[in-house]
Design a protein around this motif. Structure first.
Motif, mmCIF file in Angstrom:
data_model
loop_
_atom_site.group_PDB
_atom_site.id
_atom_site.type_symbol
_atom_site.label_atom_id
_atom_site.label_comp_id
_atom_site.label_asym_id
_atom_site.label_seq_id
_atom_site.Cartn_x
_atom_site.Cartn_y
_atom_site.Cartn_z
ATOM 1 N N LEU A 118 2.074 0.821 -9.600
ATOM 2 C CA LEU A 118 3.314 1.580 -9.487
ATOM 3 C C LEU A 118 4.016 1.306 -8.163
ATOM 4 C CD1 LEU A 118 5.258 3.733 -10.572
ATOM 5 C CD2 LEU A 118 3.743 5.476 -9.596
ATOM 6 N N GLY A 119 3.260 1.254 -7.073
ATOM 7 C CA GLY A 119 3.870 0.967 -5.776
ATOM 8 C C GLY A 119 4.499 -0.415 -5.734
ATOM 9 N N ALA A 120 3.825 -1.404 -6.334
ATOM 10 C CA ALA A 120 4.382 -2.756 -6.350
ATOM 11 C C ALA A 120 5.658 -2.818 -7.184
ATOM 12 C CB ALA A 120 3.344 -3.734 -6.888
ATOM 13 N N ILE A 121 5.693 -2.077 -8.292
ATOM 14 C CA ILE A 121 6.897 -2.068 -9.131
ATOM 15 C C ILE A 121 8.081 -1.483 -8.371
ATOM 16 C CG2 ILE A 121 7.932 -1.008 -11.179
ATOM 17 C CD1 ILE A 121 5.217 -1.259 -12.556
ATOM 18 N N VAL A 122 7.861 -0.344 -7.718
ATOM 19 C CA VAL A 122 8.938 0.300 -6.962
ATOM 20 C C VAL A 122 9.402 -0.598 -5.823
ATOM 21 C CG1 VAL A 122 9.525 2.290 -5.523
ATOM 22 C CG2 VAL A 122 8.153 2.611 -7.595
ATOM 23 N N ILE A 133 2.169 -6.496 -3.313
ATOM 24 C CA ILE A 133 0.765 -6.184 -3.606
ATOM 25 C C ILE A 133 -0.012 -5.935 -2.321
ATOM 26 C CG2 ILE A 133 -1.319 -7.017 -4.754
ATOM 27 C CD1 ILE A 133 0.447 -8.780 -6.491
ATOM 28 N N MET A 134 0.314 -6.677 -1.288
ATOM 29 C CA MET A 134 -0.389 -6.563 -0.021
ATOM 30 C C MET A 134 -0.186 -5.191 0.627
ATOM 31 S SD MET A 134 0.145 -9.107 3.221
ATOM 32 C CE MET A 134 0.410 -10.450 2.051
ATOM 33 N N ILE A 135 1.028 -4.682 0.574
ATOM 34 C CA ILE A 135 1.350 -3.417 1.234
ATOM 35 C C ILE A 135 0.555 -2.264 0.646
ATOM 36 C CG2 ILE A 135 3.207 -1.713 1.524
ATOM 37 C CD1 ILE A 135 5.123 -4.040 1.896
ATOM 38 N N PHE A 136 0.315 -2.309 -0.650
ATOM 39 C CA PHE A 136 -0.390 -1.196 -1.305
ATOM 40 C C PHE A 136 -1.842 -1.533 -1.644
ATOM 41 C CE2 PHE A 136 4.131 -0.788 -2.277
ATOM 42 C CZ PHE A 136 4.379 0.509 -1.870
ATOM 43 N N GLY A 137 -2.321 -2.701 -1.244
ATOM 44 C CA GLY A 137 -3.688 -3.091 -1.585
ATOM 45 C C GLY A 137 -4.667 -3.065 -0.436
ATOM 46 N N TRP A 138 -4.191 -2.881 0.823
ATOM 47 C CA TRP A 138 -5.094 -2.936 1.967
ATOM 48 C C TRP A 138 -5.985 -1.708 2.152
ATOM 49 C CZ3 TRP A 138 -4.620 0.940 5.492
ATOM 50 C CH2 TRP A 138 -3.406 1.620 5.550
ATOM 51 N N PRO A 139 -5.673 -0.508 1.640
ATOM 52 C CA PRO A 139 -6.548 0.650 1.921
ATOM 53 C C PRO A 139 -7.990 0.467 1.468
ATOM 54 C CG PRO A 139 -4.429 1.406 1.101
ATOM 55 C CD PRO A 139 -4.442 -0.071 0.940
ATOM 56 N N LEU A 198 2.694 -7.991 -13.369
ATOM 57 C CA LEU A 198 4.076 -7.805 -12.898
ATOM 58 C C LEU A 198 5.007 -8.826 -13.558
ATOM 59 C CD1 LEU A 198 3.393 -7.183 -9.093
ATOM 60 C CD2 LEU A 198 4.145 -5.493 -10.775
ATOM 61 N N SER A 199 4.567 -10.067 -13.668
ATOM 62 C CA SER A 199 5.397 -11.077 -14.336
ATOM 63 C C SER A 199 5.530 -10.773 -15.819
ATOM 64 C CB SER A 199 4.787 -12.467 -14.133
ATOM 65 O OG SER A 199 4.729 -12.809 -12.764
#
Length: 317
Positions: free
Chosen positions: A165-169, A186-192, A255-256
């Motif tokens: 959802l974060g990647a879509i937004v 993907i990177m921004i929401f995948g690091w946690p 996503l694609s």
């Protein structure tokens, strides 16, 4: 009358044993074995991995995928964007073993060139999440206190946002999308995930005796963290990163497939799977080949991650 004790040889006549003399094995176990220096965690893991068939097969498959992604022209001379409508949805023919898609494009060449986008996104995202999550998790665990509280709460905020959802937004705010923008989303929401694993690993290592000794000798915090803690805490992060790489490839394809990932001008497996929906009943081969390529790639990285986990985790030995 007591017997005289044997005369001891002078000290100067005693010769030291060679350093390479080993200890013989117990009787009946074969030839004597030499006791060498104890192996480190990494050499011991590599020793196990070289004898693991799962690691060998998955590593060779991943190496082949990387070669395909970097040098696709070695495997096909057909332009993946060259289409002939008269060949729409036709099956395999000589020179085109996988047949043609709905637009009349060669499926084999599109599968070959589609590996470039998927592998590139997977490697870029994995590198980014390891750097971002590793730094944040290591700093939070090493300094503890207020630093740990602030960084942990920031991690919890990102962790609460679903990755897809974060990647879509995030991607909806970009009028133009490419491999870099999809990787960044993907990177921004995948690091946690990596941050939590690194934090736990550093907490378990920072109280070790060698860290206390380095601190007593006056080593700086950055030197202790870089030279002593991180090399001993990176193993679980490598395992998570290896397994997550396959998940990131699936996420890019998703996503694609939804039409908000890579544009149609970029050849990707997810985009081809999306285009194959309309031809599923009349020409199932259009969906089959990109799906199989995606599945094999993800499976290879999953198997590699499992093999690395078994080699690095002493509890699984």
């Amino acid at each position: 009358m007591p017997e005289p004790s044997p005369t001891k040889p002078p000290l100067q006549d005693l010769k030291p044993l060679p350093q390479d003399v080993g200890v013989a094995a117990p009787v009946g176990t074969g030839a004597p074995e030499r006791i060498g220096k104890p192996r480190s965690l990494w050499s011991d893991a590599w020793h196990d991995l070289r004898r693991n068939p799962t690691f060998i097969v998955s590593a060779l498959l991943i190496l082949f995928l990387i070669v395909v992604a970097v040098f696709p022209s070695l495997f096909t001379g057909t332009d993946p964007k060259f289409c002939v409508l008269a060949e729409s949805n036709k099956g395999g023919v000589p020179g085109h073993p996988f047949g043609f898609d709905r637009q009349g494009c060669d499926i084999y060449s599109r599968v070959i060139y589609g590996a470039r986008a998927s592998v590139a996104v997977g490697i870029l995202v994995t590198t980014g999440v390891v750097l971002i999550g590793g730094v944040i998790g290591a700093l939070a665990a090493f300094y503890a206190g207020a630093t740990d509280s602030v960084l942990s709460r920031v991690t919890d905020v990102f962790f609460a946002i679903p990755l897809l959802l974060g990647a879509i937004v995030f991607l909806q705010s970009f009028p133009f999308r490419n491999i870099l923008t999809v990787s960044a989303a993907i990177m921004i929401f995948g690091w946690p995930i990596v941050a939590r694993v690194m934090r736990g690993a550093v907490i378990s290592v920072k109280e070790a005796d060698f860290v206390t000794a380095a601190r007593a000798l006056g080593a700086s915090d950055m030197r202790i963290l870089r030279r002593h803690i991180l090399p001993n805490a990176i193993a679980p992060v490598i395992v998570v990163a290896t397994i997550s790489l396959g998940l990131f490839i699936v996420l890019e394809a998703t996503l694609s497939f939804l039409g908000i990932g890579l544009p149609s001008s970029t050849v990707s497996w997810g985009g081809d799977i999306n285009d194959a929906q309309s031809s599923l009943r009349s020409a199932p081969h259009v969906l089959l080949y990109p799906s199989v390529a995606l599945s094999i790639t993800v499976l290879a990285f999953m198997l590699l991650g499992d093999a690395v986990r078994d080699a690095l985790d002493p509890k699984l030995r």
